[in-house]
Design a protein around this motif. Structure first.
Motif, short mmCIF file in Angstrom:
data_model
loop_
_atom_site.label_atom_id
_atom_site.label_comp_id
_atom_site.label_asym_id
_atom_site.label_seq_id
_atom_site.Cartn_x
_atom_site.Cartn_y
_atom_site.Cartn_z
N PRO A 1 -78.09 -78.54 38.14
CA PRO A 1 -77.77 -79.97 38.21
C PRO A 1 -78.55 -80.68 39.32
O PRO A 1 -78.45 -80.30 40.48
CB PRO A 1 -76.27 -79.99 38.50
CG PRO A 1 -75.79 -78.68 38.00
CD PRO A 1 -76.89 -77.71 38.22
N LEU B 1 -70.19 -74.28 41.49
CA LEU B 1 -71.53 -74.87 41.64
C LEU B 1 -71.80 -75.25 43.09
O LEU B 1 -71.01 -75.95 43.71
CB LEU B 1 -71.67 -76.11 40.77
CG LEU B 1 -72.03 -75.83 39.33
CD1 LEU B 1 -71.92 -77.10 38.52
CD2 LEU B 1 -73.43 -75.27 39.25
N ALA C 1 -69.78 -80.95 27.86
CA ALA C 1 -70.29 -79.63 28.29
C ALA C 1 -71.01 -78.89 27.18
O ALA C 1 -71.00 -77.66 27.11
CB ALA C 1 -69.15 -78.79 28.88
N ASN D 1 -70.50 -82.96 31.67
CA ASN D 1 -69.14 -82.57 31.26
C ASN D 1 -68.42 -83.63 30.46
O ASN D 1 -67.75 -83.33 29.48
CB ASN D 1 -68.29 -82.24 32.50
CG ASN D 1 -68.68 -80.91 33.11
OD1 ASN D 1 -68.94 -79.95 32.40
ND2 ASN D 1 -68.75 -80.87 34.43
N TRP E 1 -74.84 -85.84 37.56
CA TRP E 1 -75.33 -84.89 36.55
C TRP E 1 -74.13 -84.21 35.88
O TRP E 1 -74.04 -84.13 34.65
CB TRP E 1 -76.22 -83.85 37.23
CG TRP E 1 -77.06 -83.00 36.30
CD1 TRP E 1 -78.38 -83.15 36.03
CD2 TRP E 1 -76.64 -81.84 35.55
NE1 TRP E 1 -78.81 -82.18 35.15
CE2 TRP E 1 -77.76 -81.36 34.84
CE3 TRP E 1 -75.42 -81.17 35.39
CZ2 TRP E 1 -77.72 -80.24 34.00
CZ3 TRP E 1 -75.37 -80.06 34.55
CH2 TRP E 1 -76.50 -79.60 33.87
N ARG E 2 -73.21 -83.73 36.71
CA ARG E 2 -72.07 -82.99 36.16
C ARG E 2 -71.18 -83.88 35.31
O ARG E 2 -70.67 -83.46 34.28
CB ARG E 2 -71.25 -82.35 37.29
CG ARG E 2 -71.95 -81.16 37.85
CD ARG E 2 -71.11 -80.47 38.91
NE ARG E 2 -72.02 -79.86 39.86
CZ ARG E 2 -72.12 -80.20 41.12
NH1 ARG E 2 -71.33 -81.14 41.61
NH2 ARG E 2 -72.98 -79.62 41.90
N TRP E 3 -71.02 -85.13 35.75
CA TRP E 3 -70.19 -86.05 34.95
C TRP E 3 -70.87 -86.34 33.61
O TRP E 3 -70.23 -86.32 32.56
CB TRP E 3 -69.95 -87.35 35.73
CG TRP E 3 -68.97 -88.24 35.04
CD1 TRP E 3 -67.61 -88.13 35.07
CD2 TRP E 3 -69.27 -89.36 34.20
NE1 TRP E 3 -67.04 -89.13 34.29
CE2 TRP E 3 -68.04 -89.89 33.75
CE3 TRP E 3 -70.45 -89.97 33.78
CZ2 TRP E 3 -67.96 -91.00 32.91
CZ3 TRP E 3 -70.38 -91.07 32.94
CH2 TRP E 3 -69.14 -91.58 32.51
N THR F 1 -71.30 -74.22 30.01
CA THR F 1 -70.26 -74.82 30.85
C THR F 1 -70.72 -74.67 32.28
O THR F 1 -71.33 -73.68 32.63
CB THR F 1 -68.91 -74.10 30.69
OG1 THR F 1 -69.16 -72.72 30.83
CG2 THR F 1 -68.26 -74.39 29.36
N THR F 2 -70.38 -75.63 33.08
CA THR F 2 -70.77 -75.49 34.48
C THR F 2 -69.74 -74.61 35.18
O THR F 2 -68.57 -74.62 34.84
CB THR F 2 -70.80 -76.85 35.19
OG1 THR F 2 -69.65 -77.56 34.80
CG2 THR F 2 -72.04 -77.62 34.85
N VAL G 1 -76.92 -73.56 34.67
CA VAL G 1 -76.18 -73.98 33.49
C VAL G 1 -77.02 -73.56 32.29
O VAL G 1 -78.13 -74.07 32.09
CB VAL G 1 -75.95 -75.50 33.49
CG1 VAL G 1 -75.17 -75.93 32.26
CG2 VAL G 1 -75.23 -75.92 34.76
N PRO H 1 -76.29 -84.43 41.87
CA PRO H 1 -75.54 -83.42 41.12
C PRO H 1 -74.18 -83.89 40.61
O PRO H 1 -73.77 -83.50 39.51
CB PRO H 1 -75.40 -82.28 42.12
CG PRO H 1 -76.63 -82.42 42.97
CD PRO H 1 -76.86 -83.90 43.09
N SER H 2 -73.48 -84.76 41.36
CA SER H 2 -72.15 -85.14 40.86
C SER H 2 -72.30 -86.02 39.62
O SER H 2 -71.52 -85.89 38.66
CB SER H 2 -71.30 -85.80 41.94
OG SER H 2 -71.99 -86.91 42.46
#
Ligand code: PRX
Length: 655
Positions: free
Chosen positions: A485, A11, A456, A451, A446-448, A6-7, A47, A443-444
């Motif tokens: 990320p 971050l 995740a 997640n 990447w996170r989307w 999980t992130t 992560v 990174p944003s």
């Protein structure tokens, strides 16, 4: 302490290398991570893969990676010949596993791997897997543009189809070393055509079936193919593109320049266009379906030297003329298979889907060769990711139980804008590993991706590489180490990246500069078609002693690599390389444009957009119509349509 996948909420924003703190060198720092002493302070950036994923991974820990990596750089001959021995070689390579001169100051640049070894990549993709019992395994799931239109093919069936085409090509006079141009959309016939060429030692040159007649003609003139393979039309989303008409114009243009192609083998893509509607040049044009089925389903293999050419693929450079990147057989085979296996942690039960088109290097190495060499099941998708709606990708993932999904940041960003609900209505529980390629993933995004798409659960392999490198160069190995990320993390086995300053001096530790590589790897390109001098000046002269990638890069205190984009005159629009000079020369061909200068601008979805400064011919007023016609002249000279990594745009964003 290990966290689950999980992130963290904390971050850090690592959008730009300027924000990265200072620290120690790369592998040393990775050692520190192994020992755990960096975890407390670095936790928020990292992560971690889950225990389950790590335990089952081919490379299950940083220690294991380090062991393998050290061997790969200290004993490349031993490391790569052990791997190469898993493939079929008619004759083993000579005593010297590889030979390289990487330094222009010492003479001609030369790279050879497994020279003297006789093999065939098509045999290794198909016959070898069939002999080991995979004949009835699905090789390709094909998903058409229209939902519900699909088919599939086992390894046995694929081999039969490849052999029929190979026999036909031989019959019309294609010999070892001859070029064949392939201008096809994502039909099964595209990988079939590539493999058929490889089987008989012909050099394929796949031209992305979105390029204009002019771009196609340019490539035909450069490589002088005996045969052009195409289809009459294709449906993408709600549009139909008449490919055969584009080929007709390209063949006319090349014939006017003295390059005459004898055969244009045309597949009838019935769902897009009927045979009867297709314009035809008697004597030159042949329907695929009329001839191929008559040929035998077995075909002898042409054993080729590891250093015999496998394919040419044109890519944009900083001048107007595209570069014909040449890859050879043996090293490319070993490298694409190995990178595929490790970077996606491939298992025989995986179902793999890469959204790239075979017209790009990603489709060569990671739709066709890498996966098939591993005996994988590959999804090939003809359509567009927003058709009939923006949930199409996840519909396909659920339909085929895709476990490895490999795409480009630009697609991730476009889907991200549409909202999570288009994703969450699909299960996606088959997904195990995600991949990203073509441009830096912010990174944003990447996170989307991590997640929302991957719930995740799934590590993201952000693979940095190029048409020239043949395969992954810097990439995470899922399960081996924690990810950050937006970072492509660490070099693949055998790859020695270095960051140099503007004087070409290597910089150690935490730094930013130009990304170079200091020794050869098996998948490296060997030359530019017909222009070895340009190969040397473009890639080996800027920083003598190194291969210069054209990319900027930084390394953080933990040794993670962060790619920052091109530093030369190349713009990266949605993962596609476009030379500024190419666009400028298109613009000045417009009768009302006197001068043009083109730069890249940041674009929210495409990564970069094209921005052109133009001087208009004296007395001509600037108007919106003129602007539109300037845009059209660029579009017509390069792309007929914009597909590639299957990007779509519903709203105007930014400029
Ligand atoms: O700038 C880098 C970017 O794409 C360029 C290579 O483009 P091409 O030869 O068309 O191959 C694309 C598919 C391999 C590189 O010089 N690039 C590619 N992958 C990444 C990337 N930039 C950042 N991160 C990546 N993962």
């Amino acid at each position: 302490p290990r966290k689950n996948l999980t992130t963290s909420n904390h971050l850090r924003h690592v959008e730009s290398m300027a924000h990265l703190p200072s620290g120690a060198g790369r592998i040393t720092r990775l050692n520190a991570l192994i020992l755990g002493d960096a975890l407390a302070s670095e936790e928020d950036d990292l992560v971690f893969p889950s225990e389950v994923l790590s335990t089952q991974a081919h490379v299950s820990s940083p220690q294991k990676y380090l062991e393998m990596y050290q061997r790969s750089v200290h004993d490349p001959s031993g490391f790569w010949s052990d791997i190469a021995s898993e493939f079929y070689w008619r004759e083993k390579w000579g005593q010297q596993v590889y030979h390289e001169n990487f330094d222009v100051r010492k003479g001609k640049i030369k790279i050879e791997w497994f020279k003297g070894g006789m093999t065939n990549i098509c045999y290794n993709c198909l016959d070898r897997n069939i002999e080991s019992g995979k004949g009835d395994k699905t090789a390709i799931y094909w998903e058409g543009n229209e939902p519900g239109l699909d088919s599939s093919m086992t390894y046995n069936q694929l081999l039969a189809r490849v052999c029929q085409l190979a026999n036909y090509l031989k019959d019309v006079g294609v010999h070892k070393g001859d070029a064949v141009v392939i201008y096809l959309p994502m039909l099964m016939e595209l990988p079939i055509a590539m493999l058929a060429c490889a089987r008989i030692g012909a050099i394929h040159s796949v031209v992305f079936a979105g390029f204009s007649a002019e771009s196609l003609a340019q490539r035909i003139i450069d490589c002088r193919p005996k045969v052009v393979i195409t289809c009459n039309a294709v449906r993408r989303g709600s549009k139909i593109i008449y490919l055969k008409e584009i080929v007709d114009s390209a063949l006319l243009e090349s014939a006017q320049k003295g390059i005459v192609t004898d055969v244009c083998l045309t597949y009838e893509n019935e769902s897009a266009m009927k045979k009867e509607m297709t314009k035809w040049t008697k004597g030159r044009d042949i329907w695929w379906q009329d001839v191929i089925l008559k040929y035998p389903v077995t075909c002898d293999v042409e054993w080729v030297d590891a250093e015999d050419p496998l394919f040419l693929l044109y890519t944009s450079g900083s001048t107007g003329k595209p570069k014909g990147v040449l890859h050879t057989t043996g090293g490319y085979m070993v490298y694409t298979a190995t990178t595929f296996k490790y970077a996606f942690d491939y298992k025989p039960t995986d179902i793999y889907w890469c959204t790239a088109d075979c017209g790009w290097i990603t489709g060569h190495s990671y739709v066709t060769y890498g996966p098939l060499l591993n005996g994988a099941t590959v999804v090939v998708f003809e359509g567009a990711p927003n058709y009939p709606d923006v949930g199409r990708c996840w519909d396909i993932v659920d339909k085929y139980k895709v476990s490895i999904f490999y795409t480009a940041p630009t697609l991730v960003r476009s889907l991200m804008r549409e909202g999570d609900e288009h994703v969450s209505r699909y299960s996606r529980k088959s997904l195990r590993v995600l991949g990203s390629v073509g441009e830096p993933i912010n990174p944003s995004a990447w996170r989307w991706f991590f997640n929302v798409i991957g719930d995740a659960r799934c590590p993201i392999s952000d693979t940095w590489w190029q048409t020239e490198t043949g395969g992954f160069m810097i990439t995470p190995l899922p399960g081996a180490w924690p990810q950050k990320p937006g970072s492509a993390t660490f070099p693949f086995f055998g790859v020695q990246p270095v960051i140099v300053d503007e004087k070409g001096v290597e910089i150690e530790g935490e730094c930013s500069g130009y990304l170079c590589v200091k020794s050869s790897w098996p998948g490296a390109f060997r030359t530019l078609h017909g222009d070895h001098e340009r190969y040397e000046t473009t890639y080996f002269s800027a920083f003598p002693g190194y291969y210069f990638s054209g990319d900027g890069c930084s390394r953080d205190k933990d040794g993670y690599y962060w790619l920052t984009g091109r530093v030369d005159d190349v713009i990266n629009v949605s993962g596609h390389r476009i030379g500024t000079a190419e666009v400028e020369s298109a613009l000045v061909s417009h009768p009302q444009c006197a001068e043009a200068a083109v730069v890249g601008v940041e674009h929210e979805v495409k990564g970069q957009g094209i921005y052109a400064f133009v001087t208009i011919v004296e007395g001509v007023p600037y108007s919106d119509d003129l602007r539109k016609s300037l845009v059209m002249v660029v579009r017509n000279q390069r792309l007929t349509r914009y597909i590639g990594h299957q990007v779509f745009q519903r709203r105007e964003v930014g400029k």
